[in-house]
Structure formats: C-alpha cells, structure tokens
Design an enzyme around this catalytic site. Structure first.
Site, PDB file in Angstrom:
ATOM      1  N   ASP A   1      -7.042  -3.354  10.763  1.00 36.06           N
ATOM      2  CA  ASP A   1      -5.853  -2.504  10.866  1.00 36.06           C
ATOM      3  C   ASP A   1      -5.724  -2.017  12.311  1.00 36.06           C
ATOM      4  O   ASP A   1      -6.716  -1.938  13.037  1.00 36.06           O
ATOM      5  CB  ASP A   1      -5.999  -1.313   9.905  1.00 36.06           C
ATOM      6  CG  ASP A   1      -4.703  -0.545   9.720  1.00 36.06           C
ATOM      7  OD1 ASP A   1      -3.632  -1.046  10.123  1.00 36.06           O
ATOM      8  OD2 ASP A   1      -4.759   0.564   9.159  1.00 36.06           O
TER       9      ASP A   1
ATOM     10  N   CYS B   1       0.824  -1.210   0.000  1.00 35.22           N
ATOM     11  CA  CYS B   1       0.000   0.000   0.000  1.00 35.22           C
ATOM     12  C   CYS B   1       0.865   1.269   0.000  1.00 35.22           C
ATOM     13  O   CYS B   1       2.034   1.237   0.384  1.00 35.22           O
ATOM     14  CB  CYS B   1      -0.911  -0.003   1.223  1.00 35.22           C
ATOM     15  SG  CYS B   1      -2.289   1.148   1.054  1.00 35.22           S
TER      16      CYS B   1
HETATM   17  O1  LIG Z   1      -0.841   5.149   4.473  1.00 33.91           O
HETATM   18  C1  LIG Z   1      -1.413   6.171   4.839  1.00 33.91           C
HETATM   19  O2  LIG Z   1      -0.819   7.246   4.934  1.00 33.91           O
HETATM   20  C2  LIG Z   1      -2.855   6.115   5.225  1.00 33.91           C
HETATM   21  C3  LIG Z   1      -3.544   7.283   5.388  1.00 33.91           C
HETATM   22  C4  LIG Z   1      -4.865   7.261   5.763  1.00 33.91           C
HETATM   23  C5  LIG Z   1      -5.508   6.065   5.975  1.00 33.91           C
HETATM   24  C6  LIG Z   1      -4.825   4.871   5.806  1.00 33.91           C
HETATM   25  C7  LIG Z   1      -3.506   4.887   5.439  1.00 33.91           C
HETATM   26  N1  LIG Z   1      -2.795   3.723   5.266  1.00 33.91           N
HETATM   27  C8  LIG Z   1      -3.319   2.445   5.429  1.00 33.91           C
HETATM   28  C9  LIG Z   1      -2.429   1.443   4.834  1.00 33.91           C
HETATM   29  O3  LIG Z   1      -1.492   1.733   4.153  1.00 33.91           O
HETATM   30  C10 LIG Z   1      -2.652   0.033   5.035  1.00 33.91           C
HETATM   31  O4  LIG Z   1      -3.936  -0.295   4.727  1.00 33.91           O
HETATM   32  C11 LIG Z   1      -2.223  -0.392   6.383  1.00 33.91           C
HETATM   33  O5  LIG Z   1      -2.835   0.370   7.350  1.00 33.91           O
HETATM   34  C12 LIG Z   1      -0.745  -0.485   6.515  1.00 33.91           C
HETATM   35  O6  LIG Z   1      -0.167   0.408   7.362  1.00 33.91           O
HETATM   36  P1  LIG Z   1       1.300   0.243   7.971  1.00 33.91           P
HETATM   37  O7  LIG Z   1       1.154   0.075   9.442  1.00 33.91           O
HETATM   38  O8  LIG Z   1       1.991   1.509   7.619  1.00 33.91           O
HETATM   39  O9  LIG Z   1       1.966  -0.929   7.324  1.00 33.91           O
END
Ligand SMILES: O=C(O)c1ccccc1NCC(=O)[C@H](O)[C@H](O)COP(=O)(O)O
Length: 219
Positions: free
Chosen positions: A131, A8
């Site tokens: 999440d 993502c």
């Molecule tokens: O990535 C972002 O900045 C973001 C902003 C707003 C809502 C969601 C967002 N990200 C979600 C994700 O990228 C994934 O679904 C997931 O939460 C992964 O997060 P991570 O802990 O960074 O691997």
C-alpha cells in the site's frame, strides 16, 4: 489464476450488496475509529452475516489489541485479518497462534528501501498488501487515495501471494497490475464519492476494469 478484487471500507448493506453482486472476491471492513469507514461491532455482525459465503471477509485493524480482535472475530466472523499498522513479525506469530486466522500484512511503500522488512513478514504472513506509504501527518495509515510508484515492485521476487493498493481506480488498475504483476487489487477511495461514502457505479466500474486485466496475471 484470476485476479483477486478487494473492495475495502464497506460500511452499509447497500454498498456491500453492490460489491457482492458485482463479483468482488474480498470485502474489507475497517475497524479503526479515526477512519471515516470505521464500523462498530453491531454493524460488523450484520454485514458479516450478509457477506458470509459470498466473498472473503477481511477485517482491517491497526495495531489492535487482543480484546479488540476477539470482538471483531466474534461479530464479523472474518476469513482473514488485514494488519495495517506497525505490527511486528513477532506480533503476527502471536496473532496466528491465538486466533488461527490467515493474515494479510500491509506494507507501506514509497521507495525500494521500504521492502526491507519483507522477508520477515513473508515468513509468517499468508499474503502481503503493498500500500502507499501515508504522509507523516496523515490521520490514518491507509485509505488515502494516493498511489505509490508501482515500479518499486517491478522486479519483486516473492513466493507469497500479494496484492497492491493505494489510489487505485477503474482508470489505472490495469497499469498497476501490468507493472507490479500483483495477484490482487484493493481499492477504497477510488470507489467513493466522498471519504467513507461508497458509490455503486464506481464499485461496478472498478470490478469490471479489474476483470478486464486478468490476461496480464502472472501470480
Ligand atoms: O480506509 C481506511 O480508512 C483505513 C484506515 C486505516 C488503515 C487502512 C485503511 N485503509 C486501507 C484500505 O482501504 C486499503 O487496504 C487500501 O489502502 C486502499 O486505499 P485507497 O487508497 O483509499 O484505495
């Protein structure tokens, strides 16, 4: 069934290519201006063309209005919408009717009480993404690189496909799948060298590690 791997927050041609070449099943694009991963519509058009037919394109929005979603659909041409805000089941129904795309609802998790809205969402969403719940003072509701207690999902009985995310990386992804029995994993921060800056080697390592967990899959 093979474990679905979603990378993502991709925002450049180069790192999208690494994810696609590495065999990511899903590639996610963030449309949320406060995020370091936010992309504009022209970038969306370009990356959308690049990913077409090579992976499932996921458009991530946070409580977006119809006009915003319409523009994203017109440019990125996503295969699925990821709803990462406080969208209600009624809003999900409305989006389904208006845009006809599959929906993945992100559910923030900290404790078992956070699973209460699940039956409602499961009645309309096509997929659930569990999440980590963001801290109250966070500037965004996800993509913060922090895990939740996966044991909250240990005895989950959900007919719908689901994925897990929040603080995953190449080192902990196998354990996350073992505990949660998730059918897919989603990562952003764990494949970055700084917020919003994807690292090709970390992307490859994550996909390799996720693939190595496949024998643990149950749904
Ligand atoms: O990535 C972002 O900045 C973001 C902003 C707003 C809502 C969601 C967002 N990200 C979600 C994700 O990228 C994934 O679904 C997931 O939460 C992964 O997060 P991570 O802990 O960074 O691997």
């Amino acid at each position: 069934m093979p474990l679905l791997v979603k990378i993502c927050g991709l925002s450049t041609r180069e790192t999208l290519d690494v994810a696609l070449e590495g065999g990511a099943d899903m590639v996610g694009f963030v449309f949320f201006p406060p995020s370091p991963r936010h992309i504009g519509l022209e970038t969306a058009r370009e990356l959308g063309k690049q990913a077409k037919g090579r992976a499932v394109k996921v458009a991530l929005t946070v409580d977006a209005d119809d006009a915003t979603i319409e523009n994203i659909i017109e440019t990125l041409r996503p295969d699925i919408l990821q709803l990462h805000g406080k969208e209600t089941t009624a809003r999900l129904r409305d989006l389904k009717q208006k845009f006809g795309l599959p929906l993945m609802k992100a559910l923030p998790v900290e404790t078992a009480a956070d699973l209460a809205p699940l039956p409602g969402y499961a009645s309309v969403a096509d997929r659930i993404l569990f999440d980590a719940r963001a801290p109250k003072d966070a500037t965004r509701p996800g993509g913060l690189g922090a895990p939740f207690d996966w044991h909250v999902l240990e005895n989950l009985d959900l007919a719908l496909p689901y994925m897990v995310s929040g603080g995953l990386n190449a080192e902990n992804v196998t354990e996350a799948v073992r505990v949660t029995c998730a059918g897919g994993v989603d990562v952003s921060s764990g494949v970055e060298r700084a917020p919003g800056v994807k690292d090709p080697e970390l992307i490859r390592a994550f996909i390799r590690a996720a693939r190595a967990t496949q024998e643990l899959m149950v749904r």
